[in-house]
Design an enzyme around this catalytic site. Sequence first.
Site, PDB file in Angstrom:
ATOM      1  N   GLU A 295      -0.317   4.648   5.463  1.00  0.00           N
ATOM      2  CA  GLU A 295      -0.164   3.736   4.325  1.00  0.00           C
ATOM      3  C   GLU A 295      -0.454   2.297   4.734  1.00  0.00           C
ATOM      4  O   GLU A 295      -1.283   1.625   4.121  1.00  0.00           O
ATOM      5  CB  GLU A 295       1.242   3.865   3.740  1.00  0.00           C
ATOM      6  CG  GLU A 295       1.418   3.090   2.439  1.00  0.00           C
ATOM      7  CD  GLU A 295       2.705   3.443   1.710  1.00  0.00           C
ATOM      8  OE1 GLU A 295       3.081   2.691   0.805  1.00  0.00           O
ATOM      9  OE2 GLU A 295       3.339   4.466   2.050  1.00  0.00           O
TER      10      GLU A 295
ATOM     11  N   ARG B 131       7.425  10.256   5.012  1.00  0.00           N
ATOM     12  CA  ARG B 131       7.826  11.190   3.960  1.00  0.00           C
ATOM     13  C   ARG B 131       9.323  11.080   3.615  1.00  0.00           C
ATOM     14  O   ARG B 131      10.181  11.388   4.419  1.00  0.00           O
ATOM     15  CB  ARG B 131       7.501  12.602   4.423  1.00  0.00           C
ATOM     16  CG  ARG B 131       7.465  13.654   3.328  1.00  0.00           C
ATOM     17  CD  ARG B 131       7.026  14.974   3.919  1.00  0.00           C
ATOM     18  NE  ARG B 131       6.482  15.890   2.919  1.00  0.00           N
ATOM     19  CZ  ARG B 131       5.777  16.979   3.228  1.00  0.00           C
ATOM     20  NH1 ARG B 131       5.533  17.282   4.487  1.00  0.00           N
ATOM     21  NH2 ARG B 131       5.310  17.769   2.273  1.00  0.00           N
TER      22      ARG B 131
ATOM     23  N   ARG C 186      15.577   2.284  -0.416  1.00  0.00           N
ATOM     24  CA  ARG C 186      15.585   3.681  -0.870  1.00  0.00           C
ATOM     25  C   ARG C 186      16.656   4.486  -0.136  1.00  0.00           C
ATOM     26  O   ARG C 186      17.222   5.425  -0.701  1.00  0.00           O
ATOM     27  CB  ARG C 186      14.212   4.326  -0.715  1.00  0.00           C
ATOM     28  CG  ARG C 186      14.114   5.687  -1.403  1.00  0.00           C
ATOM     29  CD  ARG C 186      12.716   6.269  -1.350  1.00  0.00           C
ATOM     30  NE  ARG C 186      11.863   5.878  -2.450  1.00  0.00           N
ATOM     31  CZ  ARG C 186      11.702   6.576  -3.563  1.00  0.00           C
ATOM     32  NH1 ARG C 186      12.385   7.695  -3.754  1.00  0.00           N
ATOM     33  NH2 ARG C 186      10.872   6.166  -4.494  1.00  0.00           N
TER      34      ARG C 186
ATOM     35  N   PHE D  40       1.521  11.577   5.700  1.00  0.00           N
ATOM     36  CA  PHE D  40       2.990  11.537   5.742  1.00  0.00           C
ATOM     37  C   PHE D  40       3.567  10.117   5.704  1.00  0.00           C
ATOM     38  O   PHE D  40       4.700   9.890   6.099  1.00  0.00           O
ATOM     39  CB  PHE D  40       3.520  12.271   6.979  1.00  0.00           C
ATOM     40  CG  PHE D  40       2.911  13.620   7.211  1.00  0.00           C
ATOM     41  CD1 PHE D  40       3.050  14.628   6.272  1.00  0.00           C
ATOM     42  CD2 PHE D  40       2.173  13.882   8.361  1.00  0.00           C
ATOM     43  CE1 PHE D  40       2.483  15.886   6.479  1.00  0.00           C
ATOM     44  CE2 PHE D  40       1.596  15.128   8.569  1.00  0.00           C
ATOM     45  CZ  PHE D  40       1.751  16.128   7.621  1.00  0.00           C
TER      46      PHE D  40
ATOM     47  N   GLU E 272       7.742  14.834  -1.361  1.00  0.00           N
ATOM     48  CA  GLU E 272       8.828  14.410  -0.485  1.00  0.00           C
ATOM     49  C   GLU E 272      10.151  15.159  -0.662  1.00  0.00           C
ATOM     50  O   GLU E 272      10.840  15.427   0.336  1.00  0.00           O
ATOM     51  CB  GLU E 272       9.082  12.909  -0.675  1.00  0.00           C
ATOM     52  CG  GLU E 272       7.940  12.032  -0.203  1.00  0.00           C
ATOM     53  CD  GLU E 272       8.130  10.589  -0.616  1.00  0.00           C
ATOM     54  OE1 GLU E 272       8.221   9.728   0.274  1.00  0.00           O
ATOM     55  OE2 GLU E 272       8.185  10.319  -1.832  1.00  0.00           O
TER      56      GLU E 272
ATOM     57  N   GLN F 122      -4.090   6.336   3.216  1.00  0.00           N
ATOM     58  CA  GLN F 122      -3.458   6.679   1.945  1.00  0.00           C
ATOM     59  C   GLN F 122      -3.586   5.541   0.938  1.00  0.00           C
ATOM     60  O   GLN F 122      -3.203   5.701  -0.219  1.00  0.00           O
ATOM     61  CB  GLN F 122      -1.968   6.979   2.168  1.00  0.00           C
ATOM     62  CG  GLN F 122      -1.690   8.175   3.054  1.00  0.00           C
ATOM     63  CD  GLN F 122      -0.215   8.295   3.425  1.00  0.00           C
ATOM     64  OE1 GLN F 122       0.129   8.346   4.592  1.00  0.00           O
ATOM     65  NE2 GLN F 122       0.671   8.333   2.433  1.00  0.00           N
TER      66      GLN F 122
ATOM     67  N   ALA G 173       5.190   7.992  -2.326  1.00  0.00           N
ATOM     68  CA  ALA G 173       6.354   8.079  -3.216  1.00  0.00           C
ATOM     69  C   ALA G 173       6.332   9.343  -4.075  1.00  0.00           C
ATOM     70  O   ALA G 173       6.933   9.379  -5.145  1.00  0.00           O
ATOM     71  CB  ALA G 173       6.448   6.835  -4.104  1.00  0.00           C
TER      72      ALA G 173
ATOM     73  N   PHE H 242      10.640   8.125   2.764  1.00  0.00           N
ATOM     74  CA  PHE H 242      10.675   6.661   2.648  1.00  0.00           C
ATOM     75  C   PHE H 242      12.096   6.104   2.675  1.00  0.00           C
ATOM     76  O   PHE H 242      12.489   5.319   1.832  1.00  0.00           O
ATOM     77  CB  PHE H 242       9.961   6.262   1.355  1.00  0.00           C
ATOM     78  CG  PHE H 242       9.414   4.857   1.340  1.00  0.00           C
ATOM     79  CD1 PHE H 242       8.237   4.556   1.998  1.00  0.00           C
ATOM     80  CD2 PHE H 242      10.048   3.852   0.651  1.00  0.00           C
ATOM     81  CE1 PHE H 242       7.715   3.269   1.966  1.00  0.00           C
ATOM     82  CE2 PHE H 242       9.537   2.559   0.611  1.00  0.00           C
ATOM     83  CZ  PHE H 242       8.362   2.271   1.272  1.00  0.00           C
TER      84      PHE H 242
END
Length: 778
Positions: A246, A356, A324, A242, A727, A211, A525, A358
């Site tokens: 990353e 997903r 988050r 998902f 998300e 990603q 995000a 985060f």
Amino acid sequence: MPSDTTGPQISDIKGAVHTDLRHDSAHKHVAGSAVYIDDLPEPKNMLHLYVGTSAKAHAQITSMDLTKVRAAPGVACVLSASDIPGHNDVSPFAGDDPLFADGVVEYIGQPVFVVAADSIEAAIAAEKLADIRYEILPHITNIDSAEKAKSYIEASQKMGQGDAEVKLAEAENRLSGSFRIGGQDHFYLEGQIAFATPEEDGDVHVFSSTQHPSEVQHLVAHVLGRPTNAVTVEVRRMGGGFGGKETSPAMFAAMCALAAVKTGRPAKLRLDRDDDMIITGKRHDFKYDYDVGFDSEGHISGLKIAMASRCGRSTDLSPAINDRAMFHADNCYYLSDIDIVSHRYKTHTVSNTAFRGFGGPQGMIGIERVIEHIALDLGLDPLDVRAANLYGDTGRNITPFGMKVEDCVAGQLLETLAESAHYRARRKQIRAYNASSKILKKGIAITPVKFGISFTTTHLNQAGALVHIYADGSVHLNHGGTEMGQGLFTKVAQVVAEEFQIDVSHVKITATTTAKVPNTSATAASSGSDLNGMAALDAARTIKRRLIDFAAKSYGCPKDRISFRNNLVYIENKRIAFSELTKQAYLARVSLSSTGFYKTPKIHYDRVTHKGRPFLYFCYGAAVSEVVIDTLTGENRVVRTDILHETGRSLNPAIDLGQIEGAFVQGMGWLTTEELVFGDDGSLKTHAPSTYKIPTASDRPDVMNINLWNKGRNIEASIHRSKAVGEPPFMLANAVFMAIVDAVASVADYRLSPHLDAPATPEAVLMAVMDIRKPREA
């Protein structure tokens, strides 16, 4: 045809924005013809890699003899920490993720070396010949033991507003509670894979299922000790991500690149499913404690929340993920006096990572559990308690992190959905059913979602794009976003087609590559369409302005009398094909290529004070779920779900509906069936579909009604006033968990709040049923 085409136009082009259009690869997915990295032709001299990993959770490596591994048949090279020419680090920012363990191992499954051989079978056989000796060190494997050992990846963080302590002391009613929220494996259909090819001058080209191509590029160069321009990273599509692709892909890309550069041969590493689940990070599991004060109508007057998460052996993205979770501890509710503390624990397990939502799902389900507890205590409908606490106008619109909520439509969504799904009538029917049913118990719940959109790390909110128009009018589109099945490429192509007013079939979607668009952010995000759509729009508008300038000069026409519509260009009273204008522009030496760039406006955030505006806007949704549980076995099933979700002015309703359904089912899996079990030795016991249960087609609710809110419109200047969708729908599954809580509560005639942790597996539900029966049977 009228000559005056100024003003708003109704588009008839095929694939315009705000219309249904299938995913560009949908037919290829169904036919099996979509090309993934493992489908690329393999050169005859390709090397296949297999990773040798740690067998201990925490230990000193006292000796490592790889002589027999190197001498095994078909082995071309064996690489470990001592073979790295650059830096032994593939962390996103903290510098604490070695590519290969060097001296100390800190989780079972941590890469120690990699074997490159002529076949994968030869590589696997050779890896077994390694002789590694360890001196065992104390290990920490869970939140509780980390808490006792004061083992942190960073200092605990605090966020809040008002005076929760005072409000709690003054509260008419007060409750406290605690529950656990499990982690989750990404279980992407395409596992981790990389394929590197050596090039001239020590350069390397890497296909990576990632990603974040720019981060993989940077980290591969970092490991090789080369500048970033020596590495090109490319990805056309992933078979799911998902968040699991990353940060994790960098290690596998770096291993391939090392082998390719060292041997001069192409190298591929494709993880087996078991190895993938053992080596790579998961969603963070959490412990959630709360102390809440409220009045007789359920209005929350004071709230203290303590969240603790298992971060694993390194920092990875845990600071931002846990931040988050704090950002979403309020969900849709105005909490005037609140204290939130977040503990981020280091353990000797795999480093947990992006997934997903985060961190948002873990923060959000907590406040929903608090609402349910209040409602049960007061004997109220949880919907009424939710409505009583929603964000409102001035005086009730500031979040715990100091951002003003200007667009809260949660109340309207809840009211509309409750009516269309007949929530209140069904709730009465369910209570009547439960009164006469001794074994099977039903439950129902309605929950809202408010989810902030933007990277909370401000500098990541930028994107680039590259658009070419060829002389025949066909368009080549490239941008920094990556396609993992979510339909990003289709949406951005629609944006470009809309701007030029041409059929979307004339826009060629191309693989993401760092050679075309540099310094990109991860596709994460939920910001993929917002960022890359705006960057592509910027590039298209630059070219369009050149075409208008050329046409005005060539035809002696004012610029405001030139417009594009339905594959045609109207130049005052004349019209010509778009392709004809591009041909004329090319012959006149007009540039038909442009880069585009976008950075999200208005956002700012001070992490020291945890105050600011980290999000451009919020997305909203609501879900009603009905479940049935078996009180003798704990088995449970979702029988019906109704969803109303807001996507602004959707770029592509068909794709958005698919994203909503997929996100909901994945969220449902997290909260019901997907259980990660670690042994006392730190080993993951559930590392295959035989023991780790993701939802299947049969787990989808028998009745599932999904609608986009037709009044939706983004108040911010997003791409065509749309809103993100990747998300936010994941957290609609909170309704499933709360419905199970409702069903368990019926066992004690709704007098007690069940102690139920997530995931609500049959075992967990059965234990909750047995626990709630104890007071009544005493």
